[in-house]
Design a protein around this motif. Structure first.
Motif, PDB file in Angstrom:
ATOM      1  N   TYR A  64       0.647  -1.114  -0.010  1.00 44.32           N
ATOM      2  CA  TYR A  64      -0.065  -0.151  -0.125  1.00 44.32           C
ATOM      3  C   TYR A  64       0.838   1.251   0.143  1.00 44.32           C
ATOM      4  O   TYR A  64       0.321   2.253   0.426  1.00 44.32           O
ATOM      5  CB  TYR A  64      -0.986   0.094   1.146  1.00 44.32           C
ATOM      6  N   LYS A  72      -0.822   5.096  -3.246  1.00 48.74           N
ATOM      7  CA  LYS A  72      -2.136   5.567  -2.633  1.00 48.74           C
ATOM      8  C   LYS A  72      -3.307   4.818  -3.317  1.00 48.74           C
ATOM      9  O   LYS A  72      -4.205   4.391  -2.711  1.00 48.74           O
ATOM     10  CB  LYS A  72      -2.181   6.957  -2.681  1.00 48.74           C
ATOM     11  N   GLU A  80      -3.508   1.797  -4.171  1.00 49.04           N
ATOM     12  CA  GLU A  80      -3.406   0.314  -4.129  1.00 49.04           C
ATOM     13  C   GLU A  80      -4.655  -0.190  -3.357  1.00 49.04           C
ATOM     14  O   GLU A  80      -5.282  -1.221  -3.610  1.00 49.04           O
ATOM     15  CB  GLU A  80      -2.415  -0.179  -3.227  1.00 49.04           C
ATOM     16  N   TYR A  81      -5.358   0.658  -2.543  1.00 47.33           N
ATOM     17  CA  TYR A  81      -6.586   0.140  -1.725  1.00 47.33           C
ATOM     18  C   TYR A  81      -7.868  -0.010  -2.786  1.00 47.33           C
ATOM     19  O   TYR A  81      -8.445  -0.878  -3.118  1.00 47.33           O
ATOM     20  CB  TYR A  81      -6.890   1.245  -0.843  1.00 47.33           C
ATOM     21  N   TYR A 139      -4.633  -4.835   5.607  1.00 48.07           N
ATOM     22  CA  TYR A 139      -4.495  -3.286   5.028  1.00 48.07           C
ATOM     23  C   TYR A 139      -4.097  -2.662   6.336  1.00 48.07           C
ATOM     24  O   TYR A 139      -4.397  -2.946   7.602  1.00 48.07           O
ATOM     25  CB  TYR A 139      -5.869  -2.597   4.739  1.00 48.07           C
ATOM     26  N   HIS A 154      -7.879   3.349   3.730  1.00 44.39           N
ATOM     27  CA  HIS A 154      -8.407   1.817   3.705  1.00 44.39           C
ATOM     28  C   HIS A 154      -9.874   2.039   3.735  1.00 44.39           C
ATOM     29  O   HIS A 154     -10.606   1.134   3.181  1.00 44.39           O
ATOM     30  CB  HIS A 154      -7.959   1.246   4.970  1.00 44.39           C
TER      31      HIS A 154
END
Length: 244
Positions: free
Chosen positions: A158, A161, A163-164, A187, A195
């Motif tokens: 992560y 940014k 990636e979530y 996470y 998240h």
């Protein structure tokens, strides 16, 4: 990201949280005689030395495994076996935890794109089924027998940014390939709370949300660790929402 190396965070509170839940999940699934196929998107090197320069630099292990009480946790037995073999400062990553807990009839499929981490993983888990490729592509390209239980761990860094949102978008594709899989999505919890968008997007698929809070690096790092669970098997309990 190819710049990320997990050794800096090995044994930290987020690691312990993730690994306690993973070991608990495997314990429940191992009660069934059905074989298990274990798949992981970001495997890392599989084995870490808590006396290394990387872990000494962050000192995260001092806030995690150094103060955790694993006496009644399945992870505790795994850790004891690892340290008996590799020394008191050894710490298992998720691939090693799975490798030590799985049976002969079970199998593993590990994806790791980072070249140095992949080499180390090859050395630490010789004979394992390793793929140096994007973890999500690897999951969707890997088929497992329909008679198997399937457990998937998704735990990117992560550092990017986006990636979530990326994870949330990939989960339906993964379920197309592995519709009955149990999926663990780890996470980090940061003050920016990025998240939450991922959790909201996956709320219908993953109603089980387990989070712990901690004070790491005087509030300048993670403030907690979270895990989403899709399709948990009957009898699975992630445990209390705190470090053991």
């Amino acid at each position: 990201m190819l710049s990320y190396q997990h050794a800096y965070h090995a044994g930290g509170p987020a690691d312990v949280h993730k690994h306690v839940i993973l070991a608990r999940m495997l314990t429940v699934m191992l009660r069934s005689p059905r074989p298990i196929s274990y798949l992981e998107t970001h495997a890392g090197r599989g084995l870490y030395d808590l006396a290394s320069a990387e872990t000494a630099k962050t000192r995260e292990a001092h806030e995690g495994i150094a103060i955790a009480n694993l006496e009644r946790e399945p992870l505790g037995e795994v850790l004891a076996n690892v340290q008996d073999t590799f020394g008191n400062t050894a710490y298992p990553g998720s691939p090693a935890i799975a490798a030590l807990m799985l049976r002969d009839q079970d199998d593993m499929h590990l994806m790791e794109l980072h070249p140095a981490e992949h080499r180390a993983l090859s050395n630490n888990l010789p004979g394992a089924n390793l793929q140096r490729r994007d973890g999500y592509e690897g999951l969707c390209a890997t088929s497992v027998p329909r008679t198997h239980q399937t457990l998937i761990l998704i735990d990117p860094s992560y550092e990017v940014k986006s990636e979530y949102v990326h994870v949330a978008g990939k989960v339906p594709q993964i379920l197309d390939t592995h519709p009955n899989a149990t999926i663990l999505i780890w996470y980090p919890i940061l003050r920016a709370a990025r998240h939450e968008a991922m959790v909201d997007q996956l709320s219908d698929l993953a109603p089980l949300r387990h989070e712990i809070s901690f004070d790491l690096k005087d509030g300048k790092g993670m403030t907690g660790s979270g895990m989403l669970v899709l399709n948990p098997p009957k009898g699975f309990d992630p445990g209390p929402k705190r470090l053991p």
